[in-house]
Design a protein around this motif. Structure first.
Motif, mmCIF file in Angstrom:
data_model
loop_
_atom_site.group_PDB
_atom_site.id
_atom_site.type_symbol
_atom_site.label_atom_id
_atom_site.label_comp_id
_atom_site.label_asym_id
_atom_site.label_seq_id
_atom_site.Cartn_x
_atom_site.Cartn_y
_atom_site.Cartn_z
ATOM 1 N N GLU A 18 1.215 90.869 -3.489
ATOM 2 C CA GLU A 18 0.810 89.614 -4.122
ATOM 3 C C GLU A 18 -0.607 89.251 -3.690
ATOM 4 O O GLU A 18 -0.945 89.357 -2.528
ATOM 5 C CB GLU A 18 1.722 88.466 -3.670
ATOM 6 C CG GLU A 18 3.163 88.630 -3.995
ATOM 7 C CD GLU A 18 3.977 87.468 -3.429
ATOM 8 O OE1 GLU A 18 3.495 86.323 -3.406
ATOM 9 O OE2 GLU A 18 5.109 87.737 -2.993
ATOM 10 N N THR A 19 -1.414 88.803 -4.644
ATOM 11 C CA THR A 19 -2.720 88.217 -4.352
ATOM 12 C C THR A 19 -2.888 86.986 -5.233
ATOM 13 O O THR A 19 -2.218 86.854 -6.259
ATOM 14 C CB THR A 19 -3.884 89.206 -4.615
ATOM 15 O OG1 THR A 19 -3.798 89.685 -5.946
ATOM 16 C CG2 THR A 19 -3.841 90.380 -3.651
ATOM 17 N N THR A 20 -3.777 86.104 -4.814
ATOM 18 C CA THR A 20 -3.963 84.845 -5.522
ATOM 19 C C THR A 20 -5.437 84.610 -5.818
ATOM 20 O O THR A 20 -6.287 84.821 -4.955
ATOM 21 C CB THR A 20 -3.430 83.661 -4.679
ATOM 22 O OG1 THR A 20 -2.059 83.902 -4.376
ATOM 23 C CG2 THR A 20 -3.575 82.344 -5.401
ATOM 24 N N ASP A 21 -5.723 84.180 -7.025
ATOM 25 C CA ASP A 21 -7.059 83.768 -7.423
ATOM 26 C C ASP A 21 -7.002 82.254 -7.597
ATOM 27 O O ASP A 21 -6.474 81.749 -8.590
ATOM 28 C CB ASP A 21 -7.451 84.456 -8.738
ATOM 29 C CG ASP A 21 -8.878 84.142 -9.164
ATOM 30 O OD1 ASP A 21 -9.363 83.016 -8.884
ATOM 31 O OD2 ASP A 21 -9.494 85.006 -9.792
ATOM 32 N N HIS A 50 -1.624 84.072 -9.935
ATOM 33 C CA HIS A 50 -0.945 84.791 -8.860
ATOM 34 C C HIS A 50 -0.563 86.149 -9.418
ATOM 35 O O HIS A 50 0.128 86.240 -10.426
ATOM 36 C CB HIS A 50 0.297 84.000 -8.427
ATOM 37 C CG HIS A 50 0.954 84.559 -7.220
ATOM 38 N ND1 HIS A 50 0.415 84.442 -5.971
ATOM 39 C CD2 HIS A 50 2.114 85.234 -7.081
ATOM 40 C CE1 HIS A 50 1.221 85.022 -5.104
ATOM 41 N NE2 HIS A 50 2.259 85.518 -5.754
ATOM 42 N N CYS A 99 2.716 89.665 0.648
ATOM 43 C CA CYS A 99 1.502 88.945 0.281
ATOM 44 C C CYS A 99 0.373 89.447 1.168
ATOM 45 O O CYS A 99 0.581 89.756 2.335
ATOM 46 C CB CYS A 99 1.721 87.455 0.483
ATOM 47 S SG CYS A 99 0.397 86.438 -0.183
ATOM 48 N N ASP A 100 -0.812 89.529 0.627
ATOM 49 C CA ASP A 100 -1.984 90.003 1.338
ATOM 50 C C ASP A 100 -2.563 88.858 2.168
ATOM 51 O O ASP A 100 -3.318 88.035 1.663
ATOM 52 C CB ASP A 100 -3.013 90.521 0.319
ATOM 53 C CG ASP A 100 -4.242 91.115 0.973
ATOM 54 O OD1 ASP A 100 -4.369 91.042 2.213
ATOM 55 O OD2 ASP A 100 -5.071 91.652 0.238
ATOM 56 N N ARG A 112 -5.033 87.394 4.630
ATOM 57 C CA ARG A 112 -6.315 87.671 5.280
ATOM 58 C C ARG A 112 -6.809 86.391 5.951
ATOM 59 O O ARG A 112 -6.167 85.354 5.869
ATOM 60 C CB ARG A 112 -7.330 88.172 4.259
ATOM 61 C CG ARG A 112 -6.865 89.381 3.506
ATOM 62 C CD ARG A 112 -7.478 90.671 4.008
ATOM 63 N NE ARG A 112 -7.058 91.758 3.182
ATOM 64 C CZ ARG A 112 -7.851 92.418 2.355
ATOM 65 N NH1 ARG A 112 -9.100 92.092 2.234
ATOM 66 N NH2 ARG A 112 -7.361 93.412 1.659
ATOM 67 N N HIS A 146 -4.155 83.711 3.547
ATOM 68 C CA HIS A 146 -3.916 84.407 2.283
ATOM 69 C C HIS A 146 -5.242 84.994 1.812
ATOM 70 O O HIS A 146 -6.291 84.457 2.093
ATOM 71 C CB HIS A 146 -3.371 83.471 1.200
ATOM 72 C CG HIS A 146 -1.925 83.246 1.308
ATOM 73 N ND1 HIS A 146 -1.383 82.362 2.199
ATOM 74 C CD2 HIS A 146 -0.885 83.817 0.656
ATOM 75 C CE1 HIS A 146 -0.063 82.377 2.077
ATOM 76 N NE2 HIS A 146 0.264 83.241 1.159
ATOM 77 N N HIS A 147 -5.126 86.075 1.098
ATOM 78 C CA HIS A 147 -6.318 86.690 0.533
ATOM 79 C C HIS A 147 -6.514 86.111 -0.857
ATOM 80 O O HIS A 147 -5.656 86.240 -1.706
ATOM 81 C CB HIS A 147 -6.156 88.210 0.448
ATOM 82 C CG HIS A 147 -7.292 88.880 -0.218
ATOM 83 N ND1 HIS A 147 -8.586 88.825 0.260
ATOM 84 C CD2 HIS A 147 -7.342 89.622 -1.354
ATOM 85 C CE1 HIS A 147 -9.371 89.514 -0.548
ATOM 86 N NE2 HIS A 147 -8.646 90.003 -1.526
ATOM 87 N N HIS A 148 -7.598 85.411 -1.045
ATOM 88 C CA HIS A 148 -7.895 84.803 -2.342
ATOM 89 C C HIS A 148 -9.096 85.502 -2.941
ATOM 90 O O HIS A 148 -10.138 85.592 -2.311
ATOM 91 C CB HIS A 148 -8.157 83.309 -2.194
ATOM 92 C CG HIS A 148 -7.022 82.594 -1.567
ATOM 93 N ND1 HIS A 148 -5.866 82.308 -2.241
ATOM 94 C CD2 HIS A 148 -6.847 82.137 -0.304
ATOM 95 C CE1 HIS A 148 -5.028 81.696 -1.436
ATOM 96 N NE2 HIS A 148 -5.603 81.577 -0.245
ATOM 97 N N LYS A 149 -8.929 85.996 -4.150
ATOM 98 C CA LYS A 149 -10.026 86.691 -4.815
ATOM 99 C C LYS A 149 -10.885 85.712 -5.563
ATOM 100 O O LYS A 149 -10.454 84.752 -6.075
ATOM 101 C CB LYS A 149 -9.479 87.740 -5.773
ATOM 102 C CG LYS A 149 -8.851 88.873 -5.020
ATOM 103 C CD LYS A 149 -8.480 89.953 -5.993
ATOM 104 C CE LYS A 149 -8.265 91.228 -5.234
ATOM 105 N NZ LYS A 149 -8.264 92.381 -6.039
#
Length: 120
Positions: free
Chosen positions: A66-69, A75, A110-111, A113, A117-120
């Motif tokens: 999972e990653t979130t922008d 998501h 979930c990634d 970082r 959380h890792h948000h792009k």
């Protein structure tokens, strides 16, 4: 105190969404028992239930991530190579588990970082 060991479960072992019975009133008794166990352990605001299913095969050397922008409010859950995670020093935070006769398995992570959380 118990030690929790997470074994990765491949999504390809799950039935396709078209072949999975939807959650309905016949699940009420089981879901209530789960709710009572969560309440007993003061985890009602920590854990929930998900309908285990797949949409496509996931290779043995992949896992769902999972990653979130935040800006786009999207998501994303996608397969990534385990080597991709390892090369970047990413340890996926478990977000979806399934149970079997031996315990429970990580179905998705979930990634996490720098900020959690890792948000792009």
């Amino acid at each position: 105190m118990s030690t929790v060991v997470l074994d990765v479960m491949q999504w390809s072992q799950l039935d396709h969404i078209a072949d999975v019975r939807p959650i309905d009133d016949s699940d009420a008794e089981c879901l209530e028992e789960i709710r009572l166990v969560l309440a007993k352990h003061k985890c009602l605001d920590r854990f929930g239930v998900t309908l285990l299913h797949s949409h496509f095969d996931v290779a043995d050397d992949e896992m769902m991530l999972e990653t979130t922008d935040l800006e786009r409010r999207e998501h994303l859950v996608r397969p990534v190579k385990r080597s991709w995670l390892q090369d970047r020093g990413v340890t996926a935070q478990t977000t979806v588990v399934s149970f079997d006769a031996h315990g429970y398995n990580q179905n998705c992570g979930c990634d996490p970082r720098a900020s959690g959380h890792h948000h792009k």
